[in-house]
Write an enzyme that holds these catalytic residues in place. Sequence first.
Site, PDB file in Angstrom:
ATOM      1  N   SER A 220       0.865  -1.196   0.000  1.00 45.09           N
ATOM      2  CA  SER A 220       0.000   0.000   0.000  1.00 45.09           C
ATOM      3  C   SER A 220       0.885   1.223   0.000  1.00 45.09           C
ATOM      4  CB  SER A 220      -0.846   0.022   1.281  1.00 45.09           C
ATOM      5  OG  SER A 220       0.001   0.330   2.390  1.00 45.09           O
ATOM      6  N   ASP A 221       0.354   2.347  -0.463  1.00 42.55           N
ATOM      7  CA  ASP A 221       1.051   3.574  -0.131  1.00 42.55           C
ATOM      8  C   ASP A 221       0.820   3.765   1.367  1.00 42.55           C
ATOM      9  OD1 ASP A 221       1.445   6.766  -1.840  1.00 42.55           O
ATOM     10  OD2 ASP A 221       2.383   5.952  -0.027  1.00 42.55           O
ATOM     11  N   TRP A 222       1.585   4.614   1.964  1.00 42.86           N
ATOM     12  CA  TRP A 222       1.574   4.717   3.431  1.00 42.86           C
ATOM     13  C   TRP A 222       0.220   5.229   3.936  1.00 42.86           C
ATOM     14  CZ3 TRP A 222       5.264   2.183   1.778  1.00 42.86           C
ATOM     15  CH2 TRP A 222       6.330   1.720   2.550  1.00 42.86           C
ATOM     16  N   ALA A 224      -2.632   4.091   3.064  1.00 44.46           N
ATOM     17  CA  ALA A 224      -3.646   4.155   1.996  1.00 44.46           C
ATOM     18  C   ALA A 224      -4.761   3.139   2.200  1.00 44.46           C
ATOM     19  CB  ALA A 224      -2.988   3.902   0.634  1.00 44.46           C
TER      20      ALA A 224
END
Length: 675
Positions: A220-222, A224
């Site tokens: 995941s993006d941080w 997200a």
Amino acid sequence: MDIDRLTAKEKLRLICGKDFWHTEDFGGKLPQLTVADGPVGLRVVKARAADGTETAYPATAYPSVQLLANTWDRDCAKKMGAALADDCLERDVDILLAPGVNVKRTPLCGRNFEYFSEDPLLAGEMAKAYIAGLQEGGAGACLKHFCCNNLEYDRLHQSSDVDERTLREIYYLPFEIACEAKPVSVMCSYNRINGTYGAEYKKGFLVLREEFGFDGAVFSDWSAVRDRAASARAGLDLEMPFCEENYQKLCKDFEEGSISEEEIDACAERVLALISRCKTMRQGKKPRRTEAERRRIAQEIAAEGMVLLKNDGTLPLAAGARLAVAGCYAQPSDMGMLRGAGAAAVNREGETFSVPAALKKRGYAVMFEPAFSYDGVDSFHQDARRAAGLASESDVSVLCVGLGEKFERESADRETLRLPRVQERAILASAAAAPTVVVVFAGAAVDMSAWADKVSAILFAGYPGAGGDEALASLLAGEKNPCGRLSESFPLSLADCPASREDGVSAGVTRYAEGLDVGYRYYITHHVPVLFAFGFGLSYSSFAYRDLTAEVGREGITLSFDVCNTSERAGKEVVQVYVRECTPVVYRPARELKAFEKVFAEGGGRQKVSFTLGRRAFAHWSAAEDAWCVSDGVYEILVGASSEDIRLTLKVRAERGTFSLLPLQDGAECDRIVS
Ligand code: GLC
């Protein structure tokens, strides 16, 4: 590590990360992975304050990704990846959260300095080389952000509304090409794509895995992830960073049966495979370059990527000339003036940057005046009038202007394409007093229309990394021959850019109504003039293209031609091959980049160049067939020095999948057809 050795509880924990920068290791039962930003320098966090601000260890700063793209040189990308791998090995980082390949749909996007291009092929090819260098050097890559994260406006929530064909031909394509380098991971984007969060974008993850050959883990993006079970079911393997609330909810969902052990296992197995692959990738690897050698690489790439946009002959600077150097960017008080802000920021503590010093070293008499500061004119420390005065006493005025992290940053877009007013005024004052060379330090397109015609020369310097002052001075002094080319169009005005029109934006939705009309695809097709074209850049040499021959073979159409250096000075040229479908039955842009190569030729020398264009170079994504299709008909192949400067052309016919070369027409620039 065999998944059967993990309990169900351990598997649930494994797919949720351990903390901000590490995977879970269960007290040593598993090897632990360390990840870190960023694309242009290692950002290993030393300390994180209560308010979230992070202090990173100092690291070698490499040129911005946009400056790297302006080299149009896969070798530069590979070298930068390899040097970053050495940095990672030294700091025990297993995966570098890079490169970002989001297409530059609008020049306003706050993170454009972190991305390669408006063209998906250039972005994909440069990212592929970067990943190869990084992973061969022993550090894993994390290709990001999948996908359609093309603006920072409301990035955590807004939905990029994109049709399937535009996804395939523009926004997926850099990922498709870069996946050929087998990145160990891909990072999802924060935004929604057609209403679905990037962390739950099952359809996209299946395309990555089943069509693009991606065999790594999806991060995941941080922060997200909103629903860990939903994202796991979609195929997102690792949530980062660890989030207690999401983890507890996942455990509850698992206990209640709303996510099965098979679904958890699918993600856990890919995380285990990632751990094993990264540890194997690093095994026995040691940094192969000293820090000084890595800084040298940064300097070389900057010199390869800076773009000479205008030159009335003032450059290269005459030996011994008296120079008035002005502008705070010439000697930045804060290195944040030479970078964008956010995850890609590098701690450049201890690094010096002085254009006056670098020019003095080359025998120039230099007078320096800041003229303006980062946020205006502080009349205790700058004197705009003095700058103009020095210019009038000089042979040439070198004015250093730009943007920096106040203007280009993650989580916010730019308000304007223009430089701050105080800088434009300094440029006009200088140009009125002396021949003026403007050096622009920025990470994205700048609207120069207010002053470009008033100055003698313009050098787009991007955000250079370590040694950037030396790289710049070597080009200004003529030691090196400029060979950068623009990787994005510089429009005459923001209003000319289709994506900047707000008609597509309602609360939470950004309609990509322009479809394929991104960058030069739009400007050329719709005859909209630009200030500087995609692929454009000047040199101290001049080149002609001759002796085009072509033949049809099993692999496709092979073009060969000579790049002739018609000057006395050795130099490099970036040859670009575009394709146009002449009578399409679907909408097609008038020009699409299909191949490129940077070539060197001695003064008066020539270099033969060959490209083979396969079927895909002529194909479009058919929404009717849900596949890449080549329509029957005539296609034009355009060989050029930029998207607008076409030197050779050739026409071919496609008929039921078979290609044939069209006979020469009168005046055709193709010398010989070998069919
Ligand atoms: C950020 C960025 C991403 C970065 C990550 C870790 O929000 O979107 O590019 O790698 O978080 O810092």
